[in-house]
Write a protein that holds these residues in place. Structure first.
Motif, mmCIF file in Angstrom:
data_model
loop_
_atom_site.group_PDB
_atom_site.id
_atom_site.type_symbol
_atom_site.label_atom_id
_atom_site.label_comp_id
_atom_site.label_asym_id
_atom_site.label_seq_id
_atom_site.Cartn_x
_atom_site.Cartn_y
_atom_site.Cartn_z
ATOM 1 N N LEU A 657 1.407 -0.604 0.436
ATOM 2 C CA LEU A 657 0.026 0.014 0.323
ATOM 3 C C LEU A 657 1.483 0.997 -0.161
ATOM 4 O O LEU A 657 0.382 2.385 -0.396
ATOM 5 C CB LEU A 657 -0.836 -0.037 1.377
ATOM 6 N N LEU A 658 1.801 1.101 0.574
ATOM 7 C CA LEU A 658 2.979 2.378 -0.175
ATOM 8 C C LEU A 658 2.989 2.991 -0.974
ATOM 9 O O LEU A 658 3.014 4.099 -1.082
ATOM 10 C CB LEU A 658 4.301 2.283 0.819
ATOM 11 N N TYR A 659 3.291 2.124 -2.053
ATOM 12 C CA TYR A 659 3.390 2.677 -3.252
ATOM 13 C C TYR A 659 2.280 3.120 -4.008
ATOM 14 O O TYR A 659 2.145 4.187 -4.860
ATOM 15 C CB TYR A 659 3.499 1.309 -4.537
ATOM 16 N N LEU A 660 1.409 2.973 -3.580
ATOM 17 C CA LEU A 660 -0.064 3.561 -4.011
ATOM 18 C C LEU A 660 -0.472 4.691 -3.179
ATOM 19 O O LEU A 660 -1.181 5.229 -4.010
ATOM 20 C CB LEU A 660 -1.564 2.348 -3.346
ATOM 21 N N ARG A 661 0.210 5.072 -1.812
ATOM 22 C CA ARG A 661 0.305 6.147 -0.965
ATOM 23 C C ARG A 661 0.919 6.992 -1.952
ATOM 24 O O ARG A 661 1.224 8.562 -2.213
ATOM 25 C CB ARG A 661 0.008 5.469 0.215
ATOM 26 N N SER A 662 2.107 7.026 -1.687
ATOM 27 C CA SER A 662 3.227 6.798 -1.924
ATOM 28 C C SER A 662 4.060 7.650 -3.694
ATOM 29 O O SER A 662 4.360 8.748 -4.140
ATOM 30 C CB SER A 662 4.564 6.763 -1.982
ATOM 31 N N PHE A 663 2.833 6.950 -5.096
ATOM 32 C CA PHE A 663 2.716 7.708 -5.788
ATOM 33 C C PHE A 663 1.399 7.577 -6.552
ATOM 34 O O PHE A 663 0.862 7.533 -6.323
ATOM 35 C CB PHE A 663 3.658 6.012 -6.753
ATOM 36 N N PRO A 664 1.861 8.257 -7.760
ATOM 37 C CA PRO A 664 0.552 9.520 -8.302
ATOM 38 C C PRO A 664 -0.111 7.794 -9.691
ATOM 39 O O PRO A 664 -0.176 8.346 -10.356
ATOM 40 C CB PRO A 664 0.882 10.168 -8.376
ATOM 41 N N PHE A 665 -0.270 7.214 -9.076
ATOM 42 C CA PHE A 665 -0.820 5.469 -9.710
ATOM 43 C C PHE A 665 -2.266 6.520 -10.021
ATOM 44 O O PHE A 665 -3.281 6.892 -9.916
ATOM 45 C CB PHE A 665 -0.429 4.758 -9.776
#
Length: 755
Positions: A657-665
Motif C-alpha cells: 500500500l506504500l506504493y499506492l499512497r506514495s506514487f501518483p498512480f
C-alpha cells in the motif's frame, strides 16, 4: 598537537622589518635550520603514531596468546584432577555424585576457580553437574545441551578439530610414567557467556582393557572469560581496564578485540585502554626543539634510531598485510587474486598427476532484490552467512572464494565423475536454500551453479572460468536454483543468444520491429477506451520471435533502454490519430531507473506531438524497488505534463500500500492470473473484489487483464471494474486494424454471450 609543535617555528618568522638583527648572509642558514627543525618535528610525530600502532598490535597479540595460554592451563588443571587411576575407576565403575563432588568438583572450584564441572557417561549423558561450588541436578543443563556437543564430539574422536581447537591424543610421559588421556579444549559461548571449555576422557594407562577408549567417562570443566580471569590477564600484561563489552560501543579511548571460536564466530568483545608510548615520546622530545642547533643533531639521531626500530617492528606485520590483500574483507574468504593462484596450481597438479578437479561458479538468485528492498547492510550480512555455510559444506582441502558481489567459486578435487560433482553441487544448493535470519529478517534465496571440469585436456585457467560462466548462464536461463555442467552445446546456445542480441540491436536501429495493440474496453465491453502497445519482432530468417525470447535478452544486455524508447516513440506516432483513445506502454525497470527517464519521455512527447493526457505508462512494483525518492520525482514531473501512470500486475508482487499512497498512480491493473481463476477459486474472486474496493477508495481506475469468457466479463462488471482487456475483445493487432475498427461506422462491439 601539530599547532603546538610548530608554534616556536612560526614565532621566529614574526619579526618586524625594523628589528631585523640577522644579516642577509645568515638567512639561508636560518632557513636551513627551520626546515631541519620542521622535518625533525614531523618525523617525531609520525614515529610516535607508528609506535602507538605497534604497541597496540603487540597488546592484541599478547591478549590473544594470554587467552590461548589460559585455555591450555585449564586443560592441564583438569588433567591433573583426572590423572588418578582411582578417580578413573570410581567415575567409570562405581559412580557416586557426592564422591565426585568432593574429590573432583570442589577441587576444580577451590584450587583452580573453575565455574562449572560436569561428568558425561559413556552414553554422552550428564551424570554430575556443578554450578558455582554446589552440586546440582544435571537436568538443569538440558536446555543448553548444544553447548556441550562440540567438546564431547572432539573427545569421542567423532569430528575433526578446527585449526584453533586443541585435541591431544592419549600418551604416556616416559620420564614421569604419567598417563595423559585423550583431552580437548576450545573457546566457545557457554550459557550466553564467553568461556574456555575443556574436557578429559577418564581412561587407564596402557592397554589394560578395563575401560574401552571409546566408552570412557568424560570430565568437563568451564572457565568463563570475564571477571577475575580478565583482571589477572590485564595486570600481568599491562592491559588497563580489560573487560568484556556487549553490543554497546567501546569508549573512544579504548580498543576492541573480538575473541573468536574455532569456527570463526565471535564469542566475546574485549576492550581495554591501550598504552600510548607515542604521547610520552612527543612530550619528551618537543621541548628540546627550542634548544640550540647543537642539540638538534642529537635529537635528530635519536629520532632516526627510533624510526629504524619502529620500522623493524612494522615489518613483522607484512604477513598480515598479505593476508588482507588476498582475502575479501566482508566474508573473510579468499578473493579473486588468491583464487586465480590456487586455480593455476590445481591445473598444474591435474596435468602432472592425471587427476580430475572442478570449478563451481556460484551466483545467488535475486540477491539484488534483497539489497534494493532491505538495504545493503542486510545484503552484507547475508553474504557473510553464505560464506560460512559454503566453508562448512566443503572439505578442508577444497577452496571457497568470493569473486565479488554475490559471486562465489569453489575449487574441489572431489570430482571423480559427473554424478559425483552433480551430487556435490546439489548439496551446496540445498545448504544455500535453507532460510537465513539476518537482523530480524527471515530471507529465502536460491543459488545457480555452473560447473567446469578440470582434466588433462584443460589448457588455461581463463578457459576454465569461461566454461563455468557459460554453464552458470545456462543454469540461470533454465530457471535458476540448479546446477549445470559445461558441455560444448552450451557454447552453441550462447552464440545463438549472442547472435539474437546482435540481430535485435540491428532491428532496433533499422526500424525492424513493429508494435501491436490490444483493445481496452469499458466495463460493458461496448466501447474501446484505449489500447496497450506490445512490441513484436518478425525476424527475416527466424520468423516471429516471441517477446518471451527477446525481451530477456534485451534486459540482460541493456538493449531494453533503446528498445523501450523505440516502442514509446512508435506507439505515440501510430496512436496519435486515434482521438479519444489512451495508449498504454510498458516501462522496464532499467529504463525507469535512468536519471534522464523523465527528459526522454518529454522529448518523445514533443517529437511525436501526441497529447500527453492520452499516454499511460505501465509500471510494475519491482520497477520501484530501491528507487522510491527518484521514482516519485520523475512521476510527479511527468504528471504535470498530463501523463498517466498504471500499476501493472497488481497482486502478484509485494502489493504494498506504500506504493499506492506514495506514487501518483491513476490506474491499477488486476493480473490475469486472478481473472483466470475467478470462476474456480473463491479466494481469487475475493481478491478481485478487494482490489476494486481499494482502487475506488483511492480514486484510481481499475482494469482487469486476461478477460476471455462472457462469465468473466459479467463478474468483473458486477465487481465494479472500470475497464476490461483480453482476447474476448480482440488479440494484439497492427495499428491498421485498430484504425479500421474505429472507422467502421457500423461497428458492433462483441456481445456478452455464452460460449
Amino acid at each position: 598537537m601539530w599547532r603546538k609543535a610548530l608554534t616556536p617555528i612560526l614565532k621566529l618568522r614574526r619579526r618586524s622589518d625594523g628589528k631585523r638583527t640577522r644579516s642577509i648572509g645568515a638567512a639561508p642558514i636560518g632557513l636551513v635550520v627551520i626546515v631541519a627543525i620542521v622535518c625533525v618535528v614531523v618525523s617525531v610525530l609520525s614515529a610516535a603514531q607508528r609506535s602507538d600502532d605497534v604497541e597496540l598490535a603487540q597488546e592484541r597479540k599478547l591478549l590473544k596468546h594470554a587467552i590461548i595460554d589460559r585455555g591450555r592451563r585449564v586443560l592441564r588443571e583438569l588433567e591433573n584432577v583426572a590423572a588418578s587411576n582411582d578417580i578413573v575407576l570410581q567415575l567409570h565403575y562405581n559412580f557416586d555424585p557426592d564422591w565426585v563432588h568432593h574429590l573432583v568438583g570442589l577441587r576444580l572450584a577451590t584450587f583452580f576457580d573453575h565455574e562449572h564441572a560436569f561428568v558425561v557417561d559413556r552414553t554422552d549423558h550428564l551424570t554430575y553437574a556443578m554450578l558455582g561450588n554446589a552440586s546440582v541436578e544435571p537436568e538443569r543443563f538440558d536446555p543448553i545441551r548444544q553447548d556441550f556437543s562440540r567438546i564431547i564430539e572432539l573427545l569421542r574422536g567423532r569430528v575433526q578439530p578446527y585449526e584453533d581447537e586443541v585435541v591431544l591424543e592419549p600418551s604416556a610421559d616416559a620420564m614421569t610414567e604419567l598417563n595423559h588421556p585423550r583431552r580437548a579444549q576450545r573457546l566457545q559461548t557457554f550459557m550466553g557467556r564467553p568461556a574456555i571449555v575443556a574436557g578429559v576422557a577418564a581412561s587407564m594407562p596402557g592397554d589394560t582393557g578395563l575401560i574401552p577408549s571409546d566408552a570412557a567417562t568424560l570430565l568437563l570443566a568451564v572457565k568463563y572469560i570475564d571477571g577475575q580471569l580478565l583482571s589477572d590477564i590485564g595486570v600481568r600484561f599491562d592491559l588497563p581496564n580489560l573487560r568484556v563489552v556487549g553490543i554497546e560501543p567501546a569508549r573512544d579511548d579504548e580498543n576492541l578485540f573480538p575473541v573468536s571460536n574455532a569456527a570463526g564466530e565471535t564469542i566475546a568483545r574485549l576492550a581495554w585502554t591501550p598504552n600510548r608510548p607515542g604521547a610520552t615520546i612527543v612530550a619528551t622530545v618537543l621541548p628540546f626543539m627550542t634548544i640550540a642547533f647543537g642539540s638538534f643533531a642529537l635529537l635528530t639521531g635519536f629520532a632516526l634510531l627510533y624510526i629504524r626500530r619502529s620500522t623493524a617492528k612494522i615489518a613483522e606485520g607484512e604477513d598480515r598485510l598479505r593476508h588482507l590483500a588476498m582475502h575479501d574483507p566482508l566474508s573473510g574468504l579468499p578473493n579473486r587474486t588468491y583464487f586465480g593462484e590456487r586455480l593455476a596450481a590445481v591445473l598444474a597438479d591435474t596435468h602432472r598427476d592425471g587427476t580430475n578437479a572442478a570449478v563451481l561458479a556460484i551466483d545467488l538468485d535475486h540477491f539484488k532484490d534483497i539489497n534494493d528492498t532491505l538495504g545493503h547492510h542486510i545484503g552484507d550480512g547475508l553474504i557473510s552467512v553464505v560464506a560460512q555455510r559454503l566453508v562448512n559444506a566443503v572439505r578442508h582441502e577444497d577452496l571457497v572464494a568470493r569473486l565479488g558481489g554475490d559471486e562465489f567459486a569453489v575449487i574441489t578435487s572431489e570430482a571423480p565423475d559427473h554424478d559425483a560433482i552433480e551430487g556435490f553441487a546439489a548439496r551446496l544448493i540445498n545448504v544455500l536454500r535453507a532460510p537465513y535470519s539476518i537482523n530480524g529478517h527471515t530471507l529465502l534465496v536460491g543459488a545457480s551453479i555452473g560447473i567446469a571440469v578440470i582434466d588433462r585436456r584443460t589448457s588455461e585457467a581463463a578457459d576454465i572460468m569461461r566454461r563455468a560462466d557459460v554453464a552458470l548462464y545456462r543454469a540461470k536461463h533454465e530457471g535458476r536454483n540448479r546446477a549445470c555442467i559445461y558441455d560444448a552445446n552450451m557454447d552453441a546456445d550462447l552464440r545463438e543468444r549472442k547472435q539474437l542480441e546482435v540481430d535485435l540491436r540491428s532491428a532496433i536501429a533499422e526500424d525492424g520491429l513493429s508494435v501491436a495493440y490490444q483493445p481496452i474496453m469499458n466495463a460493458n465491453g461496448e466501447k474501446m477506451t484505449g489500447v496497450e502497445a506490445l512490441c513484436r519482432w518478425n525476424h527475416p530468417l527466424r520468423g516471429n520471435v516471441p517477446p518471451s525470447d527477446f525481451i530477456p535478452i534485451a534486459e540482460g544486455s541493456e538493449l531494453i533502454i533503446p528498445l523501450g524508447e523505440w516502442v514509446l516513440r512508435k506507439a505515440c506516432l501510430e496512436a496519435k490519430p486515434w482521438t479519444g483513445l489512451t495508449v498504454a506502454i510498458n516501462v522496464s525497470p532499467l529504463q525507469f531507473r535512468r536519471q534522464d527517464f523523465a527528459e526522454v519521455i518529454e522529448r518523445i512527447l514533443i517529437e511525436t506531438g501526441i497529447d500527453p493526457h492520452r499516454v499511460e505508462l505501465e509500471l510494475t512494483e519491482s520497477t520501484l524497488l530501491g528507487n522510491v525518492e527518484e521514482a516519485e520525482k520523475a512521476m510527479h514531473r511527468l504528471k504535470k505534463l498530463g501523463v498517466r501512470f498504471a500499476l501493472d500486475d497488481f497482486g502478484t508482487g509485494y502489493s504494498s500500500l506504500l506504493y499506492l499512497r506514495s506514487f501518483p498512480f491513476d490506474r491499477i491493473k488486476i493480473d490475469r492470473s486472478f481473472v483466470r481463476s475467478i470462476e474456480t477459486a473463491a479466494d481469487a474472486a475475493s481478491i478481485v473484489h478487494a482490489i476494486v474496493s481499494l482502487g475506488r477508495g483511492l480514486g484510481m481506475k481499475v482494469t482487469a487483464e486476461g478477460v476471455e469468457t462472457a462469465e468473466q466479463q459479467l463478474f468483473l462488471r458486477a465487481a465494479g471494474v472500470h475497464a476490461l482487456q483480453g482476447f474476448r475483445f480482440g488479440k494484439p493487432a497492427p495499428a491498421s486494424t485498430i484504425t479500421d475498427r474505429l472507422e467502421q461506422a457500423s461497428f458492433a462491439p462483441l456481445q456478452v454471450a455464452a460460449g
